[in-house]
Design a protein around this motif. Structure first.
Motif, PDB file in Angstrom:
ATOM      1  N   LEU A  90       0.867  -1.183   0.000  1.00  0.00           N
ATOM      2  CA  LEU A  90       0.000   0.000   0.000  1.00  0.00           C
ATOM      3  C   LEU A  90       0.892   1.217   0.000  1.00  0.00           C
ATOM      4  O   LEU A  90       1.757   1.366   0.871  1.00  0.00           O
ATOM      5  CB  LEU A  90      -0.924  -0.039   1.213  1.00  0.00           C
ATOM      6  N   THR A  91       0.716   2.061  -0.993  1.00  0.00           N
ATOM      7  CA  THR A  91       1.589   3.224  -1.148  1.00  0.00           C
ATOM      8  C   THR A  91       0.869   4.297  -1.959  1.00  0.00           C
ATOM      9  O   THR A  91       0.158   3.961  -2.923  1.00  0.00           O
ATOM     10  CB  THR A  91       2.910   2.840  -1.861  1.00  0.00           C
ATOM     11  N   PRO A  92       1.063   5.575  -1.596  1.00  0.00           N
ATOM     12  CA  PRO A  92       0.428   6.622  -2.411  1.00  0.00           C
ATOM     13  C   PRO A  92       0.983   6.653  -3.831  1.00  0.00           C
ATOM     14  O   PRO A  92       0.425   7.322  -4.701  1.00  0.00           O
ATOM     15  CB  PRO A  92       0.758   7.912  -1.651  1.00  0.00           C
ATOM     16  N   GLN A  93       2.065   5.891  -4.081  1.00  0.00           N
ATOM     17  CA  GLN A  93       2.654   5.878  -5.422  1.00  0.00           C
ATOM     18  C   GLN A  93       2.136   4.709  -6.269  1.00  0.00           C
ATOM     19  O   GLN A  93       2.584   4.502  -7.397  1.00  0.00           O
ATOM     20  CB  GLN A  93       4.179   5.792  -5.308  1.00  0.00           C
ATOM     21  N   GLY A  94       1.194   3.939  -5.702  1.00  0.00           N
ATOM     22  CA  GLY A  94       0.713   2.749  -6.415  1.00  0.00           C
ATOM     23  C   GLY A  94      -0.339   3.059  -7.456  1.00  0.00           C
ATOM     24  O   GLY A  94      -0.730   4.208  -7.649  1.00  0.00           O
ATOM     25  N   ARG A  95      -0.837   1.990  -8.116  1.00  0.00           N
ATOM     26  CA  ARG A  95      -1.903   2.214  -9.107  1.00  0.00           C
ATOM     27  C   ARG A  95      -3.181   2.565  -8.336  1.00  0.00           C
ATOM     28  O   ARG A  95      -3.418   2.046  -7.233  1.00  0.00           O
ATOM     29  CB  ARG A  95      -2.104   1.001 -10.009  1.00  0.00           C
ATOM     30  N   PRO A  96      -3.993   3.442  -8.905  1.00  0.00           N
ATOM     31  CA  PRO A  96      -5.192   3.885  -8.183  1.00  0.00           C
ATOM     32  C   PRO A  96      -6.146   2.723  -7.928  1.00  0.00           C
ATOM     33  O   PRO A  96      -6.398   1.916  -8.827  1.00  0.00           O
ATOM     34  CB  PRO A  96      -5.824   4.902  -9.137  1.00  0.00           C
ATOM     35  N   PHE A  97      -6.654   2.648  -6.711  1.00  0.00           N
ATOM     36  CA  PHE A  97      -7.606   1.598  -6.355  1.00  0.00           C
ATOM     37  C   PHE A  97      -8.993   2.000  -6.864  1.00  0.00           C
ATOM     38  O   PHE A  97      -9.481   3.080  -6.556  1.00  0.00           O
ATOM     39  CB  PHE A  97      -7.639   1.409  -4.841  1.00  0.00           C
ATOM     40  N   THR A  98      -9.605   1.130  -7.653  1.00  0.00           N
ATOM     41  CA  THR A  98     -10.935   1.390  -8.216  1.00  0.00           C
ATOM     42  C   THR A  98     -11.791   0.150  -7.980  1.00  0.00           C
ATOM     43  O   THR A  98     -11.284  -0.898  -7.559  1.00  0.00           O
ATOM     44  CB  THR A  98     -10.854   1.619  -9.735  1.00  0.00           C
ATOM     45  N   GLN A  99     -13.069   0.280  -8.325  1.00  0.00           N
ATOM     46  CA  GLN A  99     -13.989  -0.858  -8.209  1.00  0.00           C
ATOM     47  C   GLN A  99     -13.457  -2.047  -9.030  1.00  0.00           C
ATOM     48  O   GLN A  99     -13.532  -3.186  -8.612  1.00  0.00           O
ATOM     49  CB  GLN A  99     -15.363  -0.417  -8.730  1.00  0.00           C
TER      50      GLN A  99
END
Ligand SMILES: C[S@@+](CC[C@H](N)C(=O)[O-])C[C@H]1O[C@@H](n2cnc3c(N)ncnc32)[C@H](O)[C@@H]1O
Length: 250
Positions: A90-99
């Motif tokens: 989990l990182t603010p630099q990761g791919r955006p979490f979506t549905q």
């Protein structure tokens, strides 16, 4: 589904996951939450898990050894499932979490979630240990724990059996790429604030049409960025066109 959470703050779990839909899923064994304290994998007797950043700079960085070894311990308990379990940093630099990402993760038999803290985790964990990196939004949290709770809740809704029929994910916002239509319940008249007539009509075809149009309009007004990737029929495109929206060419 087995969900392994690796954290320096295990007391934050199950937290809100213990109630409502996820609480029921945990009780029924549809979700199995395994929380490990990364500190248990520290190499020294003071159980130090962070250190200064090479090159200087503010804050501490989580050391790679306890995190890598906590992941190995989680994988060891997964047996055959280990190879199919995404190791998510989990990182603010990761791919955006979506549905969609939630749906994708729910297809795995197990998940391992690594919660960072302080200035983050030694880069070698990202390069060599994690197989996926997820951000829950463009802001910085103090730790990955809240992000893990968000991810687990959203993923759980796609695990078969977790939602009853009355709570289907199929009509939720983002199913098919659109926002959900407005919802009403009784009373039909509250202080003169009326429920739209069509919903009281009993005409199921008309209700479905109205809901679809409301979904399209809401998405157009609030989140037009979603429309190019939404699943749209010819009739949807015609309706959107009447309201001034057309797909852009390549
Ligand atoms: C203070 S943050 C570190 C941020 C890091 N210095 C940076 O700028 O990328 C500490 C931890 O919180 C978690 N975190 C913070 N914001 C997040 C977000 N938007 N999504 C997912 N995890 C987040 C990550 O696990 C991160 O390692």
């Amino acid at each position: 589904m087995d969900i392994h959470v690796l954290t320096l703050f295990p007391e934050l779990f199950p937290g809100p996951l213990a109630v409502s839909v996820t609480g029921r899923a945990l009780k029924q064994g549809l979700l199995r939450l395994h929380v490990r304290n990364i500190r248990d994998f520290a190499h020294d007797r003071h159980q130090v898990c962070d250190d200064y950043a090479y090159g200087g700079g503010p804050g501490m960085v989580m050391k790679p050894e306890p995190v890598a070894e906590a992941v190995e311990a989680a994988k060891a308990t997964l047996g055959e499932k280990a190879d199919q379990a995404p190791i998510v940093l989990l990182t603010p630099q990761g791919r955006p979490f979506t549905q969609k990402v939630g749906q994708e993760l729910a297809r795995s038999p197990a998940l391992v979630l690594i919660c960072g803290h302080y200035e983050g985790v030694d880069e070698r964990v990202r390069e060599r240990v994690a197989t996926d990196e997820i951000s829950i939004g463009d802001y910085v949290l103090t730790g990955g724990e809240l992000a893990a709770l968000v991810v687990i809740d959203a993923v759980a809704r796609h695990v078969p059996g977790v939602l009853g029929n009355e709570e289907s994910a199929a009509t939720d916002s983002f199913a098919g790429g659109l926002l959900q239509y407005p919802q009403y319940t009784r009373p039909a008249d509250y202080r003169g604030w009326l429920v739209p007539d069509v919903l009281l009509s009993g005409n199921h075809a008309e209700i479905a049409r109205w809901r679809r149009h409301q979904s399209l309009l809401r998405t157009l007004l609030r989140r037009p960025d979603l429309l190019p990737r939404a699943e749209l029929t010819k009739e949807d495109l015609r309706f959107l066109n009447e309201h001034g929206w057309a797909p852009q060419g390549p």
